[in-house]
Design a protein around this motif. Structure first.
Motif, PDB file in Angstrom:
ATOM      1  N   ASP A 151       1.091  -1.563   0.213  1.00 16.38           N
ATOM      2  CA  ASP A 151      -0.053   0.153   0.480  1.00 16.38           C
ATOM      3  C   ASP A 151       0.707   1.544  -0.315  1.00 16.38           C
ATOM      4  N   THR A 152       1.881   0.770  -0.513  1.00 21.02           N
ATOM      5  CA  THR A 152       2.863   2.679   0.037  1.00 21.02           C
ATOM      6  C   THR A 152       3.389   2.945  -1.546  1.00 21.02           C
ATOM      7  N   PHE A 153       3.140   4.146  -1.715  1.00 21.60           N
ATOM      8  CA  PHE A 153       3.725   5.471  -2.953  1.00 21.60           C
ATOM      9  C   PHE A 153       5.302   5.505  -2.505  1.00 21.60           C
ATOM     10  N   LEU A 154       5.674   5.201  -4.191  1.00 22.36           N
ATOM     11  CA  LEU A 154       7.092   5.322  -3.544  1.00 22.36           C
ATOM     12  C   LEU A 154       7.289   5.957  -4.849  1.00 22.36           C
ATOM     13  N   SER A 155       8.809   7.049  -4.604  1.00 24.86           N
ATOM     14  CA  SER A 155       9.312   7.582  -5.735  1.00 24.86           C
ATOM     15  C   SER A 155       9.990   6.662  -6.871  1.00 24.86           C
ATOM     16  N   GLU A 156      10.227   7.835  -7.947  1.00 22.19           N
ATOM     17  CA  GLU A 156      10.887   7.078  -9.165  1.00 22.19           C
ATOM     18  C   GLU A 156      12.577   6.291  -9.079  1.00 22.19           C
ATOM     19  N   ASN A 157      13.016   6.617  -7.819  1.00 24.09           N
ATOM     20  CA  ASN A 157      14.059   6.429  -7.493  1.00 24.09           C
ATOM     21  C   ASN A 157      14.013   5.191  -6.314  1.00 24.09           C
ATOM     22  N   GLU A 158      12.986   5.081  -5.586  1.00 20.74           N
ATOM     23  CA  GLU A 158      13.146   4.375  -4.942  1.00 20.74           C
ATOM     24  C   GLU A 158      12.316   2.471  -5.802  1.00 20.74           C
ATOM     25  N   ILE A 159      11.617   3.143  -6.597  1.00 23.07           N
ATOM     26  CA  ILE A 159      11.285   2.058  -7.680  1.00 23.07           C
ATOM     27  C   ILE A 159      11.876   1.272  -8.590  1.00 23.07           C
TER      28      ILE A 159
ATOM     29  N   LYS B 170      15.728   0.848  -6.831  1.00 16.29           N
ATOM     30  CA  LYS B 170      15.556   0.805  -6.252  1.00 16.29           C
ATOM     31  C   LYS B 170      15.179  -1.430  -6.239  1.00 16.29           C
ATOM     32  N   ARG B 171      14.211  -0.768  -6.397  1.00 16.77           N
ATOM     33  CA  ARG B 171      13.052  -2.911  -6.106  1.00 16.77           C
ATOM     34  C   ARG B 171      13.270  -3.328  -7.614  1.00 16.77           C
ATOM     35  N   VAL B 172      12.842  -2.563  -8.639  1.00  9.84           N
ATOM     36  CA  VAL B 172      12.837  -3.158  -9.863  1.00  9.84           C
ATOM     37  C   VAL B 172      13.915  -3.235 -10.981  1.00  9.84           C
ATOM     38  N   PRO B 173      14.792  -4.309 -11.477  1.00 11.55           N
ATOM     39  CA  PRO B 173      16.246  -3.762 -12.084  1.00 11.55           C
ATOM     40  C   PRO B 173      15.843  -4.512 -13.346  1.00 11.55           C
ATOM     41  N   VAL B 174      15.260  -2.417 -13.510  1.00  9.47           N
ATOM     42  CA  VAL B 174      15.126  -2.639 -15.463  1.00  9.47           C
ATOM     43  C   VAL B 174      16.413  -0.655 -15.283  1.00  9.47           C
ATOM     44  N   CYS B 175      17.159  -0.388 -16.324  1.00  8.34           N
ATOM     45  CA  CYS B 175      17.282   1.033 -16.029  1.00  8.34           C
ATOM     46  C   CYS B 175      16.323   1.893 -16.197  1.00  8.34           C
ATOM     47  N   ARG B 176      17.100   3.051 -15.785  1.00  5.13           N
ATOM     48  CA  ARG B 176      15.955   4.162 -15.972  1.00  5.13           C
ATOM     49  C   ARG B 176      15.496   4.793 -17.041  1.00  5.13           C
ATOM     50  N   LYS B 177      16.222   4.262 -18.136  1.00  3.39           N
ATOM     51  CA  LYS B 177      15.227   4.369 -19.633  1.00  3.39           C
ATOM     52  C   LYS B 177      14.363   3.719 -20.327  1.00  3.39           C
ATOM     53  N   THR B 178      14.529   1.751 -19.519  1.00  9.33           N
ATOM     54  CA  THR B 178      13.413   1.114 -20.068  1.00  9.33           C
ATOM     55  C   THR B 178      12.262   2.026 -18.660  1.00  9.33           C
ATOM     56  N   TRP B 179      12.328   1.846 -17.817  1.00  8.82           N
ATOM     57  CA  TRP B 179      12.180   2.208 -16.448  1.00  8.82           C
ATOM     58  C   TRP B 179      10.793   3.789 -17.323  1.00  8.82           C
ATOM     59  N   PHE B 180      11.231   4.853 -17.680  1.00  7.67           N
ATOM     60  CA  PHE B 180      10.990   5.442 -18.455  1.00  7.67           C
ATOM     61  C   PHE B 180       9.439   4.363 -19.528  1.00  7.67           C
ATOM     62  N   ASN B 181      10.317   4.604 -20.591  1.00 12.36           N
ATOM     63  CA  ASN B 181       9.508   3.503 -22.016  1.00 12.36           C
ATOM     64  C   ASN B 181       8.658   2.958 -21.393  1.00 12.36           C
TER      65      ASN B 181
END
Length: 72
Positions: free
Chosen positions: A13-21, A23-34
């Motif tokens: 039930d937690t809301f997380l920032s992009e940086n926190e996410i 850390k939990r999801v092993p993908v690069c920032r560009k992939t996440w952004f896409n």
């Protein structure tokens, strides 16, 4: 309900920032952004800030896995 189960439910039930996410999801920032841009990952925008509901992110990632990474 055990203390461990309560902790798991609270973390979902937690809301997380992009940086926190990222850390939990092993993908690069560009992939996440896409993924976010393509609508594969739900995001809550407050002003310029993006927040992610951890339970919804987990569900979106599982949908992508079931759909062979197509996300839809």
């Amino acid at each position: 309900m055990s203390a461990n189960q309560s902790a798991i439910m609270a973390s979902q039930d937690t809301f997380l920032s992009e940086n926190e996410i990222l850390k939990r999801v092993p993908v690069c920032r560009k992939t996440w952004f896409n993924w976010v841009k393509a609508g594969k990952i739900p995001v809550v925008k407050i002003s310029r800030r993006k927040l992610y509901h951890w339970g919804n992110v987990q569900a979106a990632l599982l949908r992508q896995q079931r759909n062979g990474g197509n996300g839809g």
